[in-house]
Design a protein around this motif. Structure first.
Motif, PDB file in Angstrom:
ATOM      1  N   GLN A 183       0.846  -1.188   0.000  1.00 22.31           N
ATOM      2  CA  GLN A 183       0.000   0.000   0.000  1.00 22.31           C
ATOM      3  C   GLN A 183       0.879   1.234   0.000  1.00 22.31           C
ATOM      4  OE1 GLN A 183      -2.955   0.224   3.133  1.00 22.31           O
ATOM      5  NE2 GLN A 183      -4.208   1.597   1.883  1.00 22.31           N
ATOM      6  N   LYS A 214      -2.937   5.515  -1.653  1.00 19.73           N
ATOM      7  CA  LYS A 214      -3.445   4.552  -2.634  1.00 19.73           C
ATOM      8  C   LYS A 214      -4.027   3.332  -1.930  1.00 19.73           C
ATOM      9  CE  LYS A 214      -0.351   5.833  -6.420  1.00 19.73           C
ATOM     10  NZ  LYS A 214       0.592   5.330  -7.460  1.00 19.73           N
ATOM     11  N   GLU A 215      -4.804   2.569  -2.677  1.00 19.08           N
ATOM     12  CA  GLU A 215      -5.375   1.348  -2.123  1.00 19.08           C
ATOM     13  C   GLU A 215      -4.321   0.245  -2.103  1.00 19.08           C
ATOM     14  OE1 GLU A 215     -10.045   1.941  -3.483  1.00 19.08           O
ATOM     15  OE2 GLU A 215      -8.868   0.272  -4.242  1.00 19.08           O
ATOM     16  N   ARG A 216      -4.540  -0.725  -1.221  1.00 20.73           N
ATOM     17  CA  ARG A 216      -3.631  -1.844  -1.160  1.00 20.73           C
ATOM     18  C   ARG A 216      -3.781  -2.696  -2.421  1.00 20.73           C
ATOM     19  NH1 ARG A 216      -3.179  -4.553   4.564  1.00 20.73           N
ATOM     20  NH2 ARG A 216      -5.384  -4.962   4.240  1.00 20.73           N
ATOM     21  N   GLU A 217      -2.665  -3.169  -2.940  1.00 19.88           N
ATOM     22  CA  GLU A 217      -2.684  -3.968  -4.151  1.00 19.88           C
ATOM     23  C   GLU A 217      -1.878  -5.238  -3.944  1.00 19.88           C
ATOM     24  OE1 GLU A 217      -0.674  -2.304  -7.518  1.00 19.88           O
ATOM     25  OE2 GLU A 217       1.022  -1.587  -6.345  1.00 19.88           O
ATOM     26  N   TYR A 229      -6.861 -13.392  -3.081  1.00 20.74           N
ATOM     27  CA  TYR A 229      -7.210 -11.989  -3.090  1.00 20.74           C
ATOM     28  C   TYR A 229      -7.291 -11.485  -1.660  1.00 20.74           C
ATOM     29  CZ  TYR A 229     -11.799 -14.161  -2.476  1.00 20.74           C
ATOM     30  OH  TYR A 229     -12.848 -14.925  -2.033  1.00 20.74           O
ATOM     31  N   GLU A 230      -7.304 -10.163  -1.533  1.00 25.73           N
ATOM     32  CA  GLU A 230      -7.152  -9.542  -0.220  1.00 25.73           C
ATOM     33  C   GLU A 230      -8.166 -10.048   0.801  1.00 25.73           C
ATOM     34  OE1 GLU A 230      -6.835  -5.360  -0.544  1.00 25.73           O
ATOM     35  OE2 GLU A 230      -6.910  -5.002   1.620  1.00 25.73           O
TER      36      GLU A 230
END
Length: 123
Positions: free
Chosen positions: A39, A43-46, A106-107
């Motif tokens: 992150q 910004k968003e976590r990727e 996925y997250e």
């Protein structure tokens, strides 16, 4: 007691390399699909990478392809992220994570998270 302890973050110049480690205790990494996320500020976590438990296949996010590799040492119960040719845009807090799933990575599927380690890339 479950612990997921990260290490290896720090400051590096563009083009440099870092290796992040994440040591698990209280659970077996081999029973999980394991991933690295990051992150950046604002910004968003990727997702950066994932090793799928069931077949061992590895996937990378677009930003990591060709520059990062990931692995795990089942005997030591540690996972790694080797980052090469680092760019300014790689500056972020990096998180290791584990999902009790054979393939989902996925997250929201992640059950355990490391505390995060800061990577700063600057001239």
């Amino acid at each position: 007691q479950v612990q997921f302890v990260e290490s290896g973050g720090g400051s590096v110049q563009p083009g440099g390399s870092l290796r992040l480690s994440c040591a698990a205790s209280g659970f077996d990494l081999g029973d999980y699909s394991i991933g690295w996320f990051r992150q950046a500020p604002g910004k968003e976590r990727e997702k950066v990478s994932c090793i799928h438990r069931d077949d061992g296949t590895i996937e990378f996010g677009p930003s990591a392809k060709g520059r990062f590799t990931t692995s795990r040492d089942n005997a030591k119960n540690i996972m790694y992220l080797q980052m090469n040719d680092l760019e300014l845009e790689d500056t972020a807090t990096y998180y290791c994570a584990a999902a009790p799933s054979g393939y989902e990575c996925y997250e929201l599927a992640m059950h355990y998270w490391g505390e995060g380690t800061l990577v700063t890339v600057s001239p």
